[in-house]
Design a protein around this motif. Structure first.
Motif, PDB file in Angstrom:
ATOM      1  N   GLU A 275      -1.836 -19.643  -3.774  1.00  0.00           N
ATOM      2  CA  GLU A 275      -2.508 -20.091  -2.558  1.00  0.00           C
ATOM      3  C   GLU A 275      -1.971 -19.399  -1.310  1.00  0.00           C
ATOM      4  O   GLU A 275      -2.682 -19.257  -0.321  1.00  0.00           O
ATOM      5  CB  GLU A 275      -2.354 -21.608  -2.426  1.00  0.00           C
ATOM      6  CG  GLU A 275      -3.067 -22.379  -3.528  1.00  0.00           C
ATOM      7  CD  GLU A 275      -2.649 -23.836  -3.604  1.00  0.00           C
ATOM      8  OE1 GLU A 275      -3.495 -24.664  -3.997  1.00  0.00           O
ATOM      9  OE2 GLU A 275      -1.489 -24.139  -3.275  1.00  0.00           O
ATOM     10  N   LYS A 276      -0.723 -18.971  -1.338  1.00  0.00           N
ATOM     11  CA  LYS A 276      -0.134 -18.332  -0.157  1.00  0.00           C
ATOM     12  C   LYS A 276      -0.448 -16.843  -0.072  1.00  0.00           C
ATOM     13  O   LYS A 276      -0.126 -16.203   0.936  1.00  0.00           O
ATOM     14  CB  LYS A 276       1.382 -18.530  -0.152  1.00  0.00           C
ATOM     15  CG  LYS A 276       2.139 -17.687  -1.170  1.00  0.00           C
ATOM     16  CD  LYS A 276       3.641 -17.865  -1.010  1.00  0.00           C
ATOM     17  CE  LYS A 276       4.422 -16.910  -1.897  1.00  0.00           C
ATOM     18  NZ  LYS A 276       5.883 -17.074  -1.733  1.00  0.00           N
ATOM     19  N   SER A 277      -1.054 -16.270  -1.090  1.00  0.00           N
ATOM     20  CA  SER A 277      -1.339 -14.834  -1.108  1.00  0.00           C
ATOM     21  C   SER A 277      -2.418 -14.483  -0.088  1.00  0.00           C
ATOM     22  O   SER A 277      -3.337 -15.272   0.168  1.00  0.00           O
ATOM     23  CB  SER A 277      -1.785 -14.395  -2.501  1.00  0.00           C
ATOM     24  OG  SER A 277      -0.776 -14.634  -3.461  1.00  0.00           O
ATOM     25  N   THR A 278      -2.309 -13.294   0.474  1.00  0.00           N
ATOM     26  CA  THR A 278      -3.322 -12.790   1.406  1.00  0.00           C
ATOM     27  C   THR A 278      -3.656 -11.348   1.057  1.00  0.00           C
ATOM     28  O   THR A 278      -2.866 -10.648   0.412  1.00  0.00           O
ATOM     29  CB  THR A 278      -2.840 -12.860   2.870  1.00  0.00           C
ATOM     30  OG1 THR A 278      -1.641 -12.097   3.010  1.00  0.00           O
ATOM     31  CG2 THR A 278      -2.589 -14.293   3.299  1.00  0.00           C
ATOM     32  N   PHE A 279      -4.825 -10.916   1.522  1.00  0.00           N
ATOM     33  CA  PHE A 279      -5.339  -9.598   1.161  1.00  0.00           C
ATOM     34  C   PHE A 279      -5.928  -8.937   2.398  1.00  0.00           C
ATOM     35  O   PHE A 279      -6.648  -9.571   3.167  1.00  0.00           O
ATOM     36  CB  PHE A 279      -6.409  -9.737   0.071  1.00  0.00           C
ATOM     37  CG  PHE A 279      -5.917 -10.498  -1.133  1.00  0.00           C
ATOM     38  CD1 PHE A 279      -5.373  -9.833  -2.220  1.00  0.00           C
ATOM     39  CD2 PHE A 279      -5.955 -11.894  -1.158  1.00  0.00           C
ATOM     40  CE1 PHE A 279      -4.893 -10.527  -3.314  1.00  0.00           C
ATOM     41  CE2 PHE A 279      -5.476 -12.598  -2.256  1.00  0.00           C
ATOM     42  CZ  PHE A 279      -4.943 -11.914  -3.335  1.00  0.00           C
TER      43      PHE A 279
ATOM     44  N   GLY B 115       0.823  -1.209   0.000  1.00  0.00           N
ATOM     45  CA  GLY B 115       0.000   0.000   0.000  1.00  0.00           C
ATOM     46  C   GLY B 115       0.855   1.256   0.000  1.00  0.00           C
ATOM     47  O   GLY B 115       2.021   1.242  -0.399  1.00  0.00           O
ATOM     48  N   HIS B 116       0.286   2.360   0.431  1.00  0.00           N
ATOM     49  CA  HIS B 116       1.004   3.627   0.418  1.00  0.00           C
ATOM     50  C   HIS B 116       2.232   3.590   1.316  1.00  0.00           C
ATOM     51  O   HIS B 116       2.277   2.852   2.308  1.00  0.00           O
ATOM     52  CB  HIS B 116       0.080   4.760   0.864  1.00  0.00           C
ATOM     53  CG  HIS B 116      -1.003   5.071  -0.110  1.00  0.00           C
ATOM     54  ND1 HIS B 116      -0.760   5.626  -1.344  1.00  0.00           N
ATOM     55  CD2 HIS B 116      -2.352   4.912  -0.032  1.00  0.00           C
ATOM     56  CE1 HIS B 116      -1.910   5.779  -1.988  1.00  0.00           C
ATOM     57  NE2 HIS B 116      -2.878   5.345  -1.216  1.00  0.00           N
TER      58      HIS B 116
ATOM     59  N   ALA C 229      -0.938  -8.535  -0.348  1.00  0.00           N
ATOM     60  CA  ALA C 229      -1.470  -7.315  -0.966  1.00  0.00           C
ATOM     61  C   ALA C 229      -2.331  -6.611   0.074  1.00  0.00           C
ATOM     62  O   ALA C 229      -3.402  -7.109   0.438  1.00  0.00           O
ATOM     63  CB  ALA C 229      -2.287  -7.645  -2.207  1.00  0.00           C
ATOM     64  N   THR C 230      -1.853  -5.481   0.576  1.00  0.00           N
ATOM     65  CA  THR C 230      -2.582  -4.786   1.630  1.00  0.00           C
ATOM     66  C   THR C 230      -2.871  -3.343   1.241  1.00  0.00           C
ATOM     67  O   THR C 230      -2.154  -2.729   0.452  1.00  0.00           O
ATOM     68  CB  THR C 230      -1.790  -4.790   2.952  1.00  0.00           C
ATOM     69  OG1 THR C 230      -0.533  -4.128   2.759  1.00  0.00           O
ATOM     70  CG2 THR C 230      -1.543  -6.204   3.432  1.00  0.00           C
TER      71      THR C 230
ATOM     72  N   THR D 199      -8.273  -7.464   9.351  1.00  0.00           N
ATOM     73  CA  THR D 199      -7.884  -8.869   9.338  1.00  0.00           C
ATOM     74  C   THR D 199      -7.674  -9.365   7.913  1.00  0.00           C
ATOM     75  O   THR D 199      -8.536  -9.173   7.058  1.00  0.00           O
ATOM     76  CB  THR D 199      -8.972  -9.729  10.014  1.00  0.00           C
ATOM     77  OG1 THR D 199      -9.201  -9.236  11.337  1.00  0.00           O
ATOM     78  CG2 THR D 199      -8.557 -11.190  10.065  1.00  0.00           C
ATOM     79  N   PRO D 200      -6.543 -10.000   7.637  1.00  0.00           N
ATOM     80  CA  PRO D 200      -6.295 -10.510   6.286  1.00  0.00           C
ATOM     81  C   PRO D 200      -7.249 -11.642   5.921  1.00  0.00           C
ATOM     82  O   PRO D 200      -7.716 -12.392   6.790  1.00  0.00           O
ATOM     83  CB  PRO D 200      -4.852 -11.030   6.355  1.00  0.00           C
ATOM     84  CG  PRO D 200      -4.263 -10.405   7.575  1.00  0.00           C
ATOM     85  CD  PRO D 200      -5.394 -10.218   8.535  1.00  0.00           C
TER      86      PRO D 200
END
Length: 296
Positions: free
Chosen positions: A157-161, A95-96, A139-140, A196-197
């Motif tokens: 599969e390991k990616s989180t948002f 993010g920023h 990716a936040t 929370t991701p």
């Protein structure tokens, strides 16, 4: 040592099959920073790689401006058919850059950061070619916004948002614009209110991404989608993308009116008639890739 030079290839971890799309190795002086993004185009596919892993590919103003330039360069060229955005390192984008958001930079600078970010996110949806996010990691905040803004998103599969801004006193209001249009409202609010991701599989379930794949298949799946896009007529795809974005912002009746008119406009395109004629004649269409009409 001052003045020494490092020679580095731009080949990225797990991008060996993408090598033809990437630039040849370049040399950088240790006194000069590497480019914030890497960009190369081949066979209609433009590959843009966020290239600041030491700062978790934070969307600083400089990176946003560079990304905008990468997207806009020859965007109307018939040779450009699809754009893929990915990132070097374990974080797609955090993010920023929060260091740019302190009081020392001032309100005017802060406004420029968010205006530029909004312009880039809107640009992704407004340009005539599809944009695919290729995500392998975290990716936040605005990084999650970037994923949500793309037309298609393939993630490992390991990616989180996540949208964790609330936890540091900065609610993710601009990321919410894209995320709130991609996932159900209550899912968006839980993400925004708690920070929370969510996992890649939950992101798929809720519509934030298009597909979840194993890490060793990310390149193949993403490239496969891009190549399938390249097999279609550029003006037909451009018309379809623009219409989809427009009608999604309208009520049902207005959306049908818009889409019906565009279907007629599509039929007037030379490539539109070529596709229908090829189907009738049981042959492969020969696209002209030019926005020319064969009739009014």
């Amino acid at each position: 040592m001052a003045g020494s030079v490092l020679c580095r290839g731009v080949n990225v971890v797990q991008l060996s099959r993408w090598t033809p799309l990437l630039s040849a190795p370049r040399c950088y002086s240790q006194s000069e920073p590497e480019p914030l993004t890497l960009s190369q185009q081949n066979h209609g596919i433009r590959r843009i790689i966020l290239n600041n892993p030491k700062k978790r590919n934070a969307l600083s103003l400089s990176l946003l401006e560079t990304l905008r330039e990468n997207i806009l360069t020859d965007v109307d060229s018939e040779d450009l058919r699809v754009i893929i955005i990915s990132a070097k390192g374990p974080v797609f984008s955090s993010g920023h850059d929060l260091k740019e958001l302190t009081s020392a930079w001032g309100r005017e600078y802060h406004m420029k950061v968010f205006q530029t970010c909004s312009e880039v996110m809107a640009l992704i949806q407004d340009i005539p070619v599809p944009v695919i996010a290729m995500v392998n990691g975290v990716a936040t905040a605005a990084g999650c916004q970037l994923v949500a803004s793309c037309d298609i998103a393939v993630a490992t599969e390991k990616s989180t948002f996540a949208t964790p801004g609330v936890n540091v006193g900065l609610f993710c209001s601009t990321p919410a614009v894209a995320i709130g249009r991609a996932v159900p409202r209550k899912v968006a609010m839980e993400m925004l209110l708690t920070g929370t991701p969510i996992s890649a599989h939950d992101a798929l379930l809720h519509g934030l991404i298009s597909k979840v794949v194993s890490e060793d298949r990310l390149e193949e799946e993403t490239l496969g989608i891009a190549q399938r896009v390249c097999q279609s007529s550029r003006p037909v795809v451009a018309l379809g993308k623009a219409t989809f974005q427009r009608q999604m912002a309208q009520g049902r009746d207005a959306a049908y009116a818009t889409a019906s008119k565009v279907m007629v406009d599509n039929l007037a395109l030379r490539d539109g008639q070529e596709g229908i004629q090829a189907f009738i004649e049981k042959r492969k269409p020969v696209w002209g890739h030019k926005p020319e009409n064969v009739h009014d």
